[in-house]
Design a protein around this motif. Structure first.
Motif, PDB file in Angstrom:
ATOM      1  N   SER A  69       1.059  -1.139   0.130  1.00 33.27           N
ATOM      2  CA  SER A  69      -0.187  -0.171   0.227  1.00 33.27           C
ATOM      3  C   SER A  69       0.673   1.003  -0.023  1.00 33.27           C
ATOM      4  N   ILE A  70       1.787   1.318   0.720  1.00 32.27           N
ATOM      5  CA  ILE A  70       3.081   2.157   1.167  1.00 32.27           C
ATOM      6  C   ILE A  70       3.491   2.661  -0.570  1.00 32.27           C
ATOM      7  N   ILE A  71       3.823   1.648  -0.998  1.00 36.54           N
ATOM      8  CA  ILE A  71       4.723   1.848  -2.315  1.00 36.54           C
ATOM      9  C   ILE A  71       3.748   2.130  -3.497  1.00 36.54           C
ATOM     10  N   GLY A  72       2.792   1.254  -3.191  1.00 40.44           N
ATOM     11  CA  GLY A  72       1.569   1.638  -4.555  1.00 40.44           C
ATOM     12  C   GLY A  72       1.336   3.538  -4.620  1.00 40.44           C
ATOM     13  N   GLN A  73       1.292   3.760  -3.056  1.00 40.33           N
ATOM     14  CA  GLN A  73       0.634   5.414  -2.921  1.00 40.33           C
ATOM     15  C   GLN A  73       1.730   6.269  -3.495  1.00 40.33           C
ATOM     16  N   MET A 111       4.252   5.445  -5.325  1.00 40.76           N
ATOM     17  CA  MET A 111       4.457   5.267  -7.614  1.00 40.76           C
ATOM     18  C   MET A 111       3.113   6.039  -8.030  1.00 40.76           C
ATOM     19  N   PHE A 112       2.149   6.447  -7.382  1.00 38.56           N
ATOM     20  CA  PHE A 112       1.296   6.613  -8.152  1.00 38.56           C
ATOM     21  C   PHE A 112       0.895   8.028  -8.171  1.00 38.56           C
ATOM     22  N   TYR A 113       1.897   8.296  -6.787  1.00 40.15           N
ATOM     23  CA  TYR A 113       2.024   9.970  -6.925  1.00 40.15           C
ATOM     24  C   TYR A 113       3.007  10.508  -8.441  1.00 40.15           C
ATOM     25  N   ILE A 161       1.766  10.960   2.392  1.00 34.26           N
ATOM     26  CA  ILE A 161       1.059   9.469   2.686  1.00 34.26           C
ATOM     27  C   ILE A 161       1.661   9.164   3.924  1.00 34.26           C
TER      28      ILE A 161
END
Lengths: 215, 215
Positions: free
Chosen positions: A156-160, A162-164, A191
């Motif tokens: 979840s953390i990395i996904g946030q 990456m998507f930013y 984040i």
DNA sequence: AGTTGTTCTAAACAGACGTTCAAAACAACT
DNA sequence: AGTTGTTTTGAACGTCTGTTTAGAACAACT
């Protein structure tokens, strides 16, 4: 471009980073790269064997350089709390992604859509980073929570992050301006706060379920 | 494949979705697509004008079909709470992403790395979904928090879903098995809990800062 | 059976692609 | 000045690309 000073090999690497970043691996052509570098097309064969060899060298170069410039413990004081370490990890990741976007979108593209021949190298380079993150999380997530759930938090953390990244859909479509350092710091704080709240919620939910099972 | 029953146009669309998903727009070749569909290469010109026309048709088809099968209010009872609506939104997004991964990775790839000619269409299709999400969030985020912060929350939520998708790095590298429905539901619950905690943390931080400013 | 319109194919086109090769330019050392 | 080794080039090779053309197969209707 600056055809002087630096040697042809370096100019080739520089141009390749640009073109691969803009067009992807398939989309980029060695002719375009060599034209931008101001060298003959045969040089890519001489220095890097073939297109794939050039790509691999560019990739490894950018990754290690970004990691040297923005390490995962970036800007930490001597005895940081776990929360501060998570914030530093997120902030450094955002900085690396943004830096790569400048001229080095290749890294970002590779992250989202890895080339088949580079999957091994990619794992080699990124797995240590995942180790760092899960080590940080082990200090935040309830130790009784199964490891799978902790992995979910890490994702979840990395996904946030990456998507930013500027390459993501939202910023392309809505034409957000390029990030300045202050904006990155704001996003990093957002984040971090969001993720700490998320972890807390996961912990609470786990404890609540544990009690209802016992009672 | 099943060269019978369905007409050539449909077989072409089906094969194109596969090949575009596997290789991306540049990487896919019309020859490969037509070979898999069992038709002559001239058909892509006849039915869709050119490669780009075929790509556009495939894209629009898959998007609308996935949205019809897994709408953002999927599986909700008649008077859902805001939390339940967020859960439904996240779950439906994960289902759509996973469904597309089956044979239709094209959608996912487009999301991560949109083709230049399709940016407008893409915005047209996805903006209504963002509207739905931000409407849901308006019931969860403190109304005094600036809109920008709410947008951050939306991005965090979508980013988590995107990154959980099978195409993302983590699952490629660690060779996770294909998601089953139960696994998707588990992940949806995890992301929902994580995000609700994140939103709560954002709210608390905002209120704490407001008090410290006043006091 | 004949006509008309649609659907599909095989073959060919022109251009771009990655790669290779013989030779030129260059530097360093004798 | 001559030799050796490295670096760089221009031109060419074979292959693969998206696209087009002329015509075959087919269905529907007269």
């Amino acid at each position: 471009m600056n055809s002087d000073e630096t040697c042809a090999r370096d100019r080739l690497l520089h141009a390749a980073a640009e073109v691969f970043g803009e067009c992807g691996y398939k989309g980029a052509t060695v002719r375009d790269i060599c034209r931008r570098a101001g060298v003959g097309i045969a040089l890519v064969n001489y220095h890097f064997r073939d297109k794939e060899g050039l790509y691999l060298e560019v990739f490894r170069n950018l990754f290690t350089r970004a990691l040297r410039e923005y390490p995962p413990d970036m800007g930490l004081n001597e005895s940081p709390s776990t929360e501060e370490r998570l914030h530093a990890f997120i902030r450094s990741l955002l900085y690396r992604l943004t830096m790569m976007e400048g001229r080095h979108a290749i890294m970002l593209r590779e992250w989202l859509d890895p080339s088949p021949s580079l999957v091994k190298l990619h794992a080699e380079l990124t797995n240590p980073l995942l180790k760092v993150l899960s080590e940080i999380l082990s200090g935040l997530v309830d130790p009784h929570i199964p490891q799978e759930q902790t992995a979910h938090c890490a994702t979840s953390i990395i996904g946030q992050c990456m998507f930013y990244s500027p390459h993501s859909m939202r910023f392309r479509l809505q034409a957000f301006p390029m990030y300045q350092e202050r904006q990155i710091d704001t996003i990093a704080r957002s984040i971090t706060a969001f993720s700490l709240g998320g972890i807390r919620a996961i912990n609470e939910e786990f404890r609540a379920r544990g009690e209802s099972h016992e009672g």
